[in-house]
Design a protein around this motif. Structure first.
Motif, PDB file in Angstrom:
ATOM      1  N   THR A 175      39.575  37.993  37.860  1.00  0.00           N
ATOM      2  CA  THR A 175      39.458  37.969  36.415  1.00  0.00           C
ATOM      3  C   THR A 175      39.240  39.391  35.927  1.00  0.00           C
ATOM      4  O   THR A 175      38.873  40.284  36.698  1.00  0.00           O
ATOM      5  CB  THR A 175      38.294  37.061  35.956  1.00  0.00           C
ATOM      6  OG1 THR A 175      38.365  36.869  34.547  1.00  0.00           O
ATOM      7  CG2 THR A 175      36.943  37.657  36.318  1.00  0.00           C
ATOM      8  N   GLU A 176      39.472  39.615  34.655  1.00  0.00           N
ATOM      9  CA  GLU A 176      39.270  40.940  34.070  1.00  0.00           C
ATOM     10  C   GLU A 176      38.121  40.855  33.073  1.00  0.00           C
ATOM     11  O   GLU A 176      38.096  39.981  32.194  1.00  0.00           O
ATOM     12  CB  GLU A 176      40.544  41.433  33.385  1.00  0.00           C
ATOM     13  CG  GLU A 176      40.434  42.869  32.882  1.00  0.00           C
ATOM     14  CD  GLU A 176      41.757  43.422  32.404  1.00  0.00           C
ATOM     15  OE1 GLU A 176      41.838  43.768  31.203  1.00  0.00           O
ATOM     16  OE2 GLU A 176      42.701  43.504  33.202  1.00  0.00           O
ATOM     17  N   VAL A 177      37.157  41.744  33.216  1.00  0.00           N
ATOM     18  CA  VAL A 177      36.008  41.813  32.316  1.00  0.00           C
ATOM     19  C   VAL A 177      35.908  43.234  31.794  1.00  0.00           C
ATOM     20  O   VAL A 177      35.709  44.169  32.583  1.00  0.00           O
ATOM     21  CB  VAL A 177      34.700  41.421  33.031  1.00  0.00           C
ATOM     22  CG1 VAL A 177      33.522  41.512  32.070  1.00  0.00           C
ATOM     23  CG2 VAL A 177      34.801  40.030  33.632  1.00  0.00           C
ATOM     24  N   LEU A 226      37.721  41.829  38.639  1.00  0.00           N
ATOM     25  CA  LEU A 226      36.683  41.285  39.503  1.00  0.00           C
ATOM     26  C   LEU A 226      37.223  40.120  40.306  1.00  0.00           C
ATOM     27  O   LEU A 226      37.912  39.249  39.773  1.00  0.00           O
ATOM     28  CB  LEU A 226      35.496  40.775  38.667  1.00  0.00           C
ATOM     29  CG  LEU A 226      34.702  41.798  37.869  1.00  0.00           C
ATOM     30  CD1 LEU A 226      33.654  41.087  37.008  1.00  0.00           C
ATOM     31  CD2 LEU A 226      34.020  42.775  38.802  1.00  0.00           C
ATOM     32  N   ALA A 227      36.907  40.112  41.602  1.00  0.00           N
ATOM     33  CA  ALA A 227      37.232  38.969  42.454  1.00  0.00           C
ATOM     34  C   ALA A 227      36.012  38.051  42.482  1.00  0.00           C
ATOM     35  O   ALA A 227      34.928  38.452  42.930  1.00  0.00           O
ATOM     36  CB  ALA A 227      37.568  39.452  43.863  1.00  0.00           C
ATOM     37  N   LEU A 228      36.166  36.844  41.983  1.00  0.00           N
ATOM     38  CA  LEU A 228      35.066  35.871  41.909  1.00  0.00           C
ATOM     39  C   LEU A 228      35.275  34.826  43.008  1.00  0.00           C
ATOM     40  O   LEU A 228      36.323  34.183  43.072  1.00  0.00           O
ATOM     41  CB  LEU A 228      35.031  35.206  40.531  1.00  0.00           C
ATOM     42  CG  LEU A 228      34.921  36.178  39.348  1.00  0.00           C
ATOM     43  CD1 LEU A 228      34.924  35.414  38.034  1.00  0.00           C
ATOM     44  CD2 LEU A 228      33.665  37.040  39.461  1.00  0.00           C
ATOM     45  N   ALA A 281      26.312  39.113  39.421  1.00  0.00           N
ATOM     46  CA  ALA A 281      26.120  37.665  39.411  1.00  0.00           C
ATOM     47  C   ALA A 281      26.976  36.996  40.476  1.00  0.00           C
ATOM     48  O   ALA A 281      26.571  35.977  41.057  1.00  0.00           O
ATOM     49  CB  ALA A 281      26.441  37.097  38.030  1.00  0.00           C
ATOM     50  N   ASN A 282      28.142  37.546  40.765  1.00  0.00           N
ATOM     51  CA  ASN A 282      29.012  36.976  41.792  1.00  0.00           C
ATOM     52  C   ASN A 282      28.401  37.080  43.183  1.00  0.00           C
ATOM     53  O   ASN A 282      28.760  36.327  44.089  1.00  0.00           O
ATOM     54  CB  ASN A 282      30.373  37.676  41.766  1.00  0.00           C
ATOM     55  CG  ASN A 282      31.375  37.033  42.691  1.00  0.00           C
ATOM     56  OD1 ASN A 282      31.698  35.849  42.545  1.00  0.00           O
ATOM     57  ND2 ASN A 282      31.861  37.793  43.663  1.00  0.00           N
ATOM     58  N   LEU A 283      27.431  37.999  43.360  1.00  0.00           N
ATOM     59  CA  LEU A 283      26.715  38.114  44.636  1.00  0.00           C
ATOM     60  C   LEU A 283      25.631  37.045  44.775  1.00  0.00           C
ATOM     61  O   LEU A 283      25.070  36.878  45.861  1.00  0.00           O
ATOM     62  CB  LEU A 283      26.064  39.495  44.747  1.00  0.00           C
ATOM     63  CG  LEU A 283      27.005  40.705  44.697  1.00  0.00           C
ATOM     64  CD1 LEU A 283      26.191  41.989  44.692  1.00  0.00           C
ATOM     65  CD2 LEU A 283      27.974  40.680  45.866  1.00  0.00           C
ATOM     66  N   VAL A 284      25.343  36.336  43.683  1.00  0.00           N
ATOM     67  CA  VAL A 284      24.292  35.314  43.571  1.00  0.00           C
ATOM     68  C   VAL A 284      22.926  35.975  43.786  1.00  0.00           C
ATOM     69  O   VAL A 284      22.419  36.070  44.903  1.00  0.00           O
ATOM     70  CB  VAL A 284      24.497  34.137  44.545  1.00  0.00           C
ATOM     71  CG1 VAL A 284      23.486  33.041  44.228  1.00  0.00           C
ATOM     72  CG2 VAL A 284      25.918  33.596  44.462  1.00  0.00           C
ATOM     73  N   VAL A 285      22.360  36.435  42.688  1.00  0.00           N
ATOM     74  CA  VAL A 285      21.129  37.216  42.754  1.00  0.00           C
ATOM     75  C   VAL A 285      20.151  36.799  41.660  1.00  0.00           C
ATOM     76  O   VAL A 285      20.542  36.272  40.622  1.00  0.00           O
ATOM     77  CB  VAL A 285      21.419  38.731  42.581  1.00  0.00           C
ATOM     78  CG1 VAL A 285      22.325  39.251  43.686  1.00  0.00           C
ATOM     79  CG2 VAL A 285      22.019  39.046  41.214  1.00  0.00           C
ATOM     80  N   GLU A 286      18.864  37.020  41.941  1.00  0.00           N
ATOM     81  CA  GLU A 286      17.875  37.156  40.885  1.00  0.00           C
ATOM     82  C   GLU A 286      17.819  38.636  40.534  1.00  0.00           C
ATOM     83  O   GLU A 286      17.880  39.496  41.414  1.00  0.00           O
ATOM     84  CB  GLU A 286      16.479  36.736  41.351  1.00  0.00           C
ATOM     85  CG  GLU A 286      16.293  35.278  41.647  1.00  0.00           C
ATOM     86  CD  GLU A 286      14.849  34.975  42.055  1.00  0.00           C
ATOM     87  OE1 GLU A 286      14.580  33.800  42.334  1.00  0.00           O
ATOM     88  OE2 GLU A 286      14.005  35.891  42.108  1.00  0.00           O
ATOM     89  N   PHE A 287      17.656  38.936  39.252  1.00  0.00           N
ATOM     90  CA  PHE A 287      17.513  40.317  38.810  1.00  0.00           C
ATOM     91  C   PHE A 287      16.025  40.643  38.644  1.00  0.00           C
ATOM     92  O   PHE A 287      15.290  39.893  37.991  1.00  0.00           O
ATOM     93  CB  PHE A 287      18.217  40.532  37.468  1.00  0.00           C
ATOM     94  CG  PHE A 287      19.716  40.363  37.533  1.00  0.00           C
ATOM     95  CD1 PHE A 287      20.533  41.409  37.917  1.00  0.00           C
ATOM     96  CD2 PHE A 287      20.303  39.143  37.210  1.00  0.00           C
ATOM     97  CE1 PHE A 287      21.910  41.252  37.975  1.00  0.00           C
ATOM     98  CE2 PHE A 287      21.675  38.978  37.256  1.00  0.00           C
ATOM     99  CZ  PHE A 287      22.487  40.040  37.648  1.00  0.00           C
ATOM    100  N   HIS A 288      15.607  41.742  39.232  1.00  0.00           N
ATOM    101  CA  HIS A 288      14.221  42.209  39.113  1.00  0.00           C
ATOM    102  C   HIS A 288      14.245  43.672  38.690  1.00  0.00           C
ATOM    103  O   HIS A 288      15.001  44.481  39.255  1.00  0.00           O
ATOM    104  CB  HIS A 288      13.481  42.061  40.448  1.00  0.00           C
ATOM    105  CG  HIS A 288      13.264  40.639  40.856  1.00  0.00           C
ATOM    106  ND1 HIS A 288      12.029  40.032  40.800  1.00  0.00           N
ATOM    107  CD2 HIS A 288      14.123  39.692  41.303  1.00  0.00           C
ATOM    108  CE1 HIS A 288      12.133  38.778  41.208  1.00  0.00           C
ATOM    109  NE2 HIS A 288      13.402  38.548  41.523  1.00  0.00           N
TER     110      HIS A 288
END
Length: 310
Positions: free
Chosen positions: A5-7, A12-14, A107-114
Motif C-alpha cells: 500500500t502507499e501511505v 509499505l508491505a503489510l 504498526a505493521n511490526l505489531v508493537v506497543e508504543f512507549h
C-alpha cells in the motif's frame, strides 16, 4: 502475497493481515492497522520528537513479547532515528515516529508504543510529569481513581494541571504538562508527592515497588519520570487478550468511578451507578470518544497550560 500500500508517498508491505492478534475478540492484524490509520491524527502529536521504544508482540499477547529500544532490523531509511546514547552503547539510536507512513510501518511490526517524558530535541529535559497508578489485587481501578483525585488536588496546589488516561491494563496514568525541567528534578518532585500520598492515604497507597507491600494498595509509580524510563504512549494498543488502549478519560469519569468505592459490583439498569468497567477502553471505543471529546490530552501541547515544577 504481501499486500503493498502507499501511505503519504511511501510504499509499505503489510503482512499477515488476517492473523488474529487479540484472541478474545478475534481482532486481526488488519483491524489493528486500520485502528492506527484512523487515530493517526491524535497519536502522532504524542509520538513526534520523542524516541520510541517498542514492545513487540507479533504473534499476539500469548506469543513471544520482547522490548526493544534499537531500530528493528530492516527499518527503512526514510524512518527517522535520533541519537540516544546509553552507557552500554554510546552510539545508540532510536526510532522517532514523525508521520503517518512511519506510524503504519511500525504498526505493521505489531508493537506497543512507549515514549519518554522528554523530546529528542531536548534530551533528559522533561515537558511532562507522569504517575503510573498500578493497583495490587484486590485493589482495582476504583482505588486508582480515588488516588488520582487526591494527586490531582495536590498537584493543583502547586499550580500544576493533571490529565488522566487508562493504562490499557488495570490502572491509570496521570500526565502533567510542565515547563521544560531537567528530568532529575521532575523525578525528585514526583517522588515527594508519591511519599506524601502514602502518608495521607496509608491504607490505600504505597510509593514503593516491592510486591510484598502492594497487596490491596495502589502503587504510585513515580519512577517513569527518570530520563531512561518510558510510559505507554497515549492511544497505543496494549498486548492484552482484549484490544485495550491507553486512552484519555474525563475527570468526570474518574470522579464517578471513585464514587463506587465500597459499593460492591454495580447493577445494570436505568439510573445505575457508574460501572468501573467503563474505564476499560477497547480499540472500537476510541473513534466515538474522539468524536465526542476530541483529544482530551490536547492541553499537553499548549504552553500556557504547563506549570513550573516547584
Amino acid at each position: 502475497m504481501t499486500p503493498i500500500t502507499e501511505v503519504e508517498g511511501r510504499r509499505l508491505a503489510l503482512s499477515n493481515l488476517d492473523k488474529v492478534l487479540h484472541p478474545v475478540t478475534g481482532t486481526t492484524k488488519g483491524e489493528v492497522l486500520h485502528y492506527y490509520a484512523t487515530v493517526g491524527a491524535v497519536i502522532l502529536p504524542h509520538l513526534r520528537d520523542r524516541p520510541v521504544s517498542f514492545l513487540r508482540y507479533p504473534d499476539g499477547p500469548d506469543g513471544q513479547l520482547f522490548f526493544t529500544k534499537n531500530p528493528p532490523p530492516g527499518t527503512p531509511s526514510w524512518v527517522k532515528t535520533t541519537p540516544v546514547p546509553r552507557s552500554e552503547d554510546p552510539r545508540a539510536r532510536q526510532v522517532v515516529i514523525e508521520d503517518l507512513a512511519s506510524l503504519m510501518w511500525a504498526a505493521n511490526l505489531v508493537v506497543e508504543f512507549h515514549t519518554p517524558q522528554w523530546r529528542a530535541s531536548s534530551p533528559a529535559v522533561a515537558d511532562r510529569l507522569v504517575f503510573d497508578l498500578d493497583p495490587g489485587p484486590p485493589a482495582g481501578v476504583v482505588d486508582c481513581c480515588r488516588v488520582a483525585l487526591h494527586l490531582r488536588e495536590r498537584l493543583l496546589a502547586d499550580g500544576l494541571e493533571a490529565f488522566a488516561k487508562t493504562s490499557g491494563s488495570k490502572g491509570l496514568h496521570l500526565l502533567v504538562p510542565v515547563v521544560p525541567t531537567p528530568s532529575p528534578r521532575v523525578s525528585a518532585y514526583a517522588k515527594e508527592l508519591a511519599v506524601e500520598a502514602e502518608a495521607a492515604l496509608p491504607g490505600l497507597v504505597t510509593h514503593r515497588m516491592s510486591r510484598a507491600l502492594r497487596s490491596g494498595k495502589v502503587f504510585v509509580d513515580h519512577s517513569q519520570n527518570a530520563a531512561a524510563k518510558t510510559t505507554a504512549t497515549p492511544y497505543t494498543l496494549r498486548a492484552r487478550a482484549l484490544p485495550t488502549v491507553s486512552a484519555p478519560v474525563t475527570w468526570e469519569e474518574v470522579e464517578a468511578c471513585a464514587a463506587q468505592a465500597g459499593r460492591g459490583a454495580p447493577s445494570r439498569g436505568p439510573g445505575d451507578p457508574f460501572d468501573p468497567a467503563a474505564l476499560v477502553l477497547l480499540m472500537g471505543d476510541i473513534a466515538p470518544r474522539l468524536e465526542l471529546y476530541g483529544d482530551l490530552l490536547a492541553p499537553l501541547f499548549a504552553p500556557e497550560r504547563a506549570g513550573a515544577v516547584p
